[in-house]
Design a protein around this motif. Sequence first.
Motif, PDB file in Angstrom:
ATOM      1  N   GLU A  32       0.823  -1.214   0.000  1.00 12.12           N
ATOM      2  CA  GLU A  32       0.000   0.000   0.000  1.00 12.12           C
ATOM      3  C   GLU A  32       0.853   1.259   0.000  1.00 12.12           C
ATOM      4  O   GLU A  32       0.470   2.265  -0.582  1.00 12.12           O
ATOM      5  CB  GLU A  32      -0.930   0.012   1.225  1.00 12.12           C
ATOM      6  CG  GLU A  32      -2.204  -0.799   1.015  1.00 12.12           C
ATOM      7  CD  GLU A  32      -3.002  -0.920   2.310  1.00 12.12           C
ATOM      8  OE1 GLU A  32      -2.632  -0.259   3.298  1.00 12.12           O
ATOM      9  OE2 GLU A  32      -3.981  -1.679   2.317  1.00 12.12           O
ATOM     10  N   THR A  33       1.977   1.187   0.685  1.00  9.44           N
ATOM     11  CA  THR A  33       2.760   2.405   0.841  1.00  9.44           C
ATOM     12  C   THR A  33       3.954   2.460  -0.104  1.00  9.44           C
ATOM     13  O   THR A  33       4.318   3.531  -0.564  1.00  9.44           O
ATOM     14  CB  THR A  33       3.298   2.513   2.275  1.00  9.44           C
ATOM     15  OG1 THR A  33       4.207   1.434   2.516  1.00  9.44           O
ATOM     16  CG2 THR A  33       2.155   2.436   3.263  1.00  9.44           C
ATOM     17  N   GLY A  34       4.576   1.308  -0.355  1.00  7.71           N
ATOM     18  CA  GLY A  34       5.735   1.296  -1.226  1.00  7.71           C
ATOM     19  C   GLY A  34       6.971   1.893  -0.597  1.00  7.71           C
ATOM     20  O   GLY A  34       7.956   2.125  -1.266  1.00  7.71           O
ATOM     21  N   ARG A  35       6.896   2.152   0.703  1.00  6.83           N
ATOM     22  CA  ARG A  35       8.070   2.714   1.362  1.00  6.83           C
ATOM     23  C   ARG A  35       8.421   1.877   2.586  1.00  6.83           C
ATOM     24  O   ARG A  35       7.576   1.620   3.429  1.00  6.83           O
ATOM     25  CB  ARG A  35       7.820   4.161   1.773  1.00  6.83           C
ATOM     26  CG  ARG A  35       7.928   5.141   0.606  1.00  6.83           C
ATOM     27  CD  ARG A  35       7.239   6.448   0.937  1.00  6.83           C
ATOM     28  NE  ARG A  35       7.588   6.941   2.263  1.00  6.83           N
ATOM     29  CZ  ARG A  35       6.687   7.208   3.215  1.00  6.83           C
ATOM     30  NH1 ARG A  35       5.413   6.969   3.023  1.00  6.83           N
ATOM     31  NH2 ARG A  35       7.080   7.686   4.363  1.00  6.83           N
ATOM     32  N   GLU A  36       9.681   1.531   2.644  1.00  2.07           N
ATOM     33  CA  GLU A  36      10.109   0.670   3.732  1.00  2.07           C
ATOM     34  C   GLU A  36       9.915   1.344   5.089  1.00  2.07           C
ATOM     35  O   GLU A  36       9.602   0.689   6.077  1.00  2.07           O
ATOM     36  CB  GLU A  36      11.590   0.307   3.531  1.00  2.07           C
ATOM     37  CG  GLU A  36      12.108  -0.650   4.573  1.00  2.07           C
ATOM     38  CD  GLU A  36      13.464  -1.221   4.179  1.00  2.07           C
ATOM     39  OE1 GLU A  36      13.821  -1.144   2.983  1.00  2.07           O
ATOM     40  OE2 GLU A  36      14.161  -1.725   5.074  1.00  2.07           O
ATOM     41  N   ASP A 112      -0.074  -3.243 -11.704  1.00  5.81           N
ATOM     42  CA  ASP A 112      -1.154  -3.578 -10.775  1.00  5.81           C
ATOM     43  C   ASP A 112      -0.828  -3.130  -9.358  1.00  5.81           C
ATOM     44  O   ASP A 112      -1.681  -2.627  -8.641  1.00  5.81           O
ATOM     45  CB  ASP A 112      -1.404  -5.091 -10.784  1.00  5.81           C
ATOM     46  CG  ASP A 112      -2.234  -5.507 -11.977  1.00  5.81           C
ATOM     47  OD1 ASP A 112      -2.651  -4.612 -12.733  1.00  5.81           O
ATOM     48  OD2 ASP A 112      -2.456  -6.718 -12.151  1.00  5.81           O
ATOM     49  N   LYS A 113       0.403  -3.348  -8.953  1.00  6.38           N
ATOM     50  CA  LYS A 113       0.808  -2.910  -7.612  1.00  6.38           C
ATOM     51  C   LYS A 113       2.099  -2.125  -7.738  1.00  6.38           C
ATOM     52  O   LYS A 113       3.179  -2.619  -7.414  1.00  6.38           O
ATOM     53  CB  LYS A 113       0.967  -4.113  -6.687  1.00  6.38           C
ATOM     54  CG  LYS A 113      -0.378  -4.770  -6.411  1.00  6.38           C
ATOM     55  CD  LYS A 113      -0.291  -5.844  -5.360  1.00  6.38           C
ATOM     56  CE  LYS A 113      -1.679  -6.376  -5.044  1.00  6.38           C
ATOM     57  NZ  LYS A 113      -1.638  -7.710  -4.400  1.00  6.38           N
ATOM     58  N   PRO A 114       1.960  -0.899  -8.190  1.00  7.97           N
ATOM     59  CA  PRO A 114       3.149  -0.112  -8.528  1.00  7.97           C
ATOM     60  C   PRO A 114       4.073   0.096  -7.347  1.00  7.97           C
ATOM     61  O   PRO A 114       5.291   0.157  -7.511  1.00  7.97           O
ATOM     62  CB  PRO A 114       2.580   1.220  -9.011  1.00  7.97           C
ATOM     63  CG  PRO A 114       1.136   1.219  -8.723  1.00  7.97           C
ATOM     64  CD  PRO A 114       0.704  -0.152  -8.341  1.00  7.97           C
TER      65      PRO A 114
ATOM     66  N   PHE B 121      15.791   8.918  -8.464  1.00  9.38           N
ATOM     67  CA  PHE B 121      14.750   8.254  -9.249  1.00  9.38           C
ATOM     68  C   PHE B 121      13.981   7.214  -8.447  1.00  9.38           C
ATOM     69  O   PHE B 121      13.368   6.315  -9.010  1.00  9.38           O
ATOM     70  CB  PHE B 121      15.359   7.631 -10.505  1.00  9.38           C
ATOM     71  CG  PHE B 121      15.873   8.663 -11.449  1.00  9.38           C
ATOM     72  CD1 PHE B 121      14.985   9.417 -12.209  1.00  9.38           C
ATOM     73  CD2 PHE B 121      17.226   8.920 -11.549  1.00  9.38           C
ATOM     74  CE1 PHE B 121      15.445  10.393 -13.075  1.00  9.38           C
ATOM     75  CE2 PHE B 121      17.695   9.899 -12.413  1.00  9.38           C
ATOM     76  CZ  PHE B 121      16.805  10.638 -13.183  1.00  9.38           C
ATOM     77  N   SER B 122      14.012   7.355  -7.148  1.00 11.11           N
ATOM     78  CA  SER B 122      13.142   6.497  -6.338  1.00 11.11           C
ATOM     79  C   SER B 122      12.040   7.353  -5.747  1.00 11.11           C
ATOM     80  O   SER B 122      11.747   7.301  -4.566  1.00 11.11           O
ATOM     81  CB  SER B 122      13.941   5.799  -5.247  1.00 11.11           C
ATOM     82  OG  SER B 122      14.498   6.745  -4.360  1.00 11.11           O
ATOM     83  N   LEU B 123      11.448   8.149  -6.604  1.00 11.60           N
ATOM     84  CA  LEU B 123      10.355   9.029  -6.171  1.00 11.60           C
ATOM     85  C   LEU B 123       9.167   8.194  -5.731  1.00 11.60           C
ATOM     86  O   LEU B 123       8.873   7.149  -6.287  1.00 11.60           O
ATOM     87  CB  LEU B 123       9.927   9.934  -7.326  1.00 11.60           C
ATOM     88  CG  LEU B 123      11.039  10.810  -7.898  1.00 11.60           C
ATOM     89  CD1 LEU B 123      10.494  11.643  -9.052  1.00 11.60           C
ATOM     90  CD2 LEU B 123      11.598  11.700  -6.821  1.00 11.60           C
ATOM     91  N   GLU B 124       8.494   8.688  -4.745  1.00 10.89           N
ATOM     92  CA  GLU B 124       7.298   7.992  -4.286  1.00 10.89           C
ATOM     93  C   GLU B 124       6.264   7.952  -5.401  1.00 10.89           C
ATOM     94  O   GLU B 124       6.134   8.889  -6.183  1.00 10.89           O
ATOM     95  CB  GLU B 124       6.694   8.709  -3.079  1.00 10.89           C
ATOM     96  CG  GLU B 124       7.632   8.807  -1.902  1.00 10.89           C
ATOM     97  CD  GLU B 124       6.993   9.623  -0.779  1.00 10.89           C
ATOM     98  OE1 GLU B 124       5.766   9.547  -0.628  1.00 10.89           O
ATOM     99  OE2 GLU B 124       7.733  10.347  -0.084  1.00 10.89           O
ATOM    100  N   TYR B 125       5.535   6.866  -5.421  1.00 12.15           N
ATOM    101  CA  TYR B 125       4.506   6.737  -6.440  1.00 12.15           C
ATOM    102  C   TYR B 125       3.217   7.391  -5.941  1.00 12.15           C
ATOM    103  O   TYR B 125       2.550   6.897  -5.035  1.00 12.15           O
ATOM    104  CB  TYR B 125       4.245   5.261  -6.740  1.00 12.15           C
ATOM    105  CG  TYR B 125       3.057   5.057  -7.625  1.00 12.15           C
ATOM    106  CD1 TYR B 125       2.986   5.648  -8.877  1.00 12.15           C
ATOM    107  CD2 TYR B 125       1.986   4.273  -7.208  1.00 12.15           C
ATOM    108  CE1 TYR B 125       1.894   5.452  -9.692  1.00 12.15           C
ATOM    109  CE2 TYR B 125       0.888   4.070  -8.024  1.00 12.15           C
ATOM    110  CZ  TYR B 125       0.847   4.674  -9.261  1.00 12.15           C
ATOM    111  OH  TYR B 125      -0.240   4.492 -10.065  1.00 12.15           O
ATOM    112  N   GLU B 126       2.894   8.508  -6.529  1.00 10.69           N
ATOM    113  CA  GLU B 126       1.681   9.234  -6.145  1.00 10.69           C
ATOM    114  C   GLU B 126       0.860   9.461  -7.396  1.00 10.69           C
ATOM    115  O   GLU B 126       1.080  10.425  -8.127  1.00 10.69           O
ATOM    116  CB  GLU B 126       2.051  10.587  -5.527  1.00 10.69           C
ATOM    117  CG  GLU B 126       2.952  10.489  -4.315  1.00 10.69           C
ATOM    118  CD  GLU B 126       2.145  10.504  -3.038  1.00 10.69           C
ATOM    119  OE1 GLU B 126       0.927  10.712  -3.121  1.00 10.69           O
ATOM    120  OE2 GLU B 126       2.751  10.302  -1.964  1.00 10.69           O
TER     121      GLU B 126
END
Lengths: 217, 217
Positions: A32-36, A112-114, B121-126
Amino acid sequence: MKSQVKRMPNVRGEGERLRQEILDAATRILEETGREDALSLRGVAREVGISAPSVYRHFKDKGDLVSTVLDAAYRTLAVAMSKAGESAAAAGADPWARVRATVTAYRRFAIDKPRRYQLMFSLEYEPERRPSADHPIGTVLQAWTDTADAYLTEAAPGRRAEAQDLGIHLWTALHGQLVLWRTLPSPVAGSEDVLIELEESLLRRLLPTPETPSPTE
Amino acid sequence: MKSQVKRMPNVRGEGERLRQEILDAATRILEETGREDALSLRGVAREVGISAPSVYRHFKDKGDLVSTVLDAAYRTLAVAMSKAGESAAAAGADPWARVRATVTAYRRFAIDKPRRYQLMFSLEYEPERRPSADHPIGTVLQAWTDTADAYLTEAAPGRRAEAQDLGIHLWTALHGQLVLWRTLPSPVAGSEDVLIELEESLLRRLLPTPETPSPTE
DNA sequence: TTGTTAGACTAACAGCGTTAATCGATGAAT
DNA sequence: ATTCATCGATTAACGCTGTTAGTCTAACAA
């Protein structure tokens, strides 16, 4: 002291069940967040209904938990690619269409789950700790070289030696498209159609054309 | 009743200088670690010799500080690319060599400070907050389309319309190579020679060949 | 019955981002 | 000359984090 709504310890041997619950919660949060750093052990514990230090019974530390989640993701991706290629082959698709099926499976996985995809490939740069040969990311590489080899075998048998090279080319170029595609400013890119067009034109340039070229030219 | 004339920001001297010191420290830490969560405001403050909340006088929050660092990096990259292309042109290089010069500048930027590049280039996916047209990453895109346009103008004037497409192709494919190159398991990739070889074979496939093909075939 | 251990707990430490309240000095306005 | 606003910085504090240490409980082995 009143009994709280505490979770009673699993019976012996069922410790694995909690491990899986932790893994599931962590997977959900990371997807959901994509951030560790959006994943907190306390948050996971809260969700599962245990206390934070209990996670350490099953995972060495936070990094271990994240790694475990990502390892599964790499394998899922590799399996999705293989399946797509094989079922296309079983349906009697031509070599080009089989590559397309694999590529589409890869794109689906990424789109699908970017956030999951982003996380999978934002590995820390550790010059000395390059992923070893048995790192699960290798299964993805293997899927690409398999795809390239299958294509060359049918379309250009004389060039099978290039299979690994071609696989890497396909992977890296498509990965770059997927990553930068949503980073580019809005007017120039953004719609999935644009992405697919880019992808197609890339494949046309990278894949050696068989004797009977596909109708896309 | 006071006059609402805004007083000029009191240049007591120290203000802007401290801001720059904070920025420098943050830049250094980010370039060393490549991870946003390895940068702590308290750490920056400690290094500069102030207390943590003082950072808020100059930056809205931690994210603002990081953005400012990265914005500068995008511009630095775009400038490096432009310079490389222009000085190659000034030296009378052929179109192909000019593209190569630009690509080399890009690769150097990415490899010299790999953690900085990774972070950029590890921008958050928004999905809703796609970078606007004036996001500094646009300057990098511009550099690529400029490069492509310059090449097409000399090598294939009839196809100048494809300049933007070609620029995106070049960028995304090379970016993918750079990112995955050090992620791949050791035996298959890793040395910079391998990377350059990949890069070269990619350019050969992506760039429309001029009437007088370059000697690299 | 005793001992051991798997599986959980609470308490605590140090560090984090951020906010609130404050302080000292400067420079302008009265 | 005195007042006052504001810049540049401070300390204190809140609630969060990862992690460690120590402890309790229930199940099993002897």
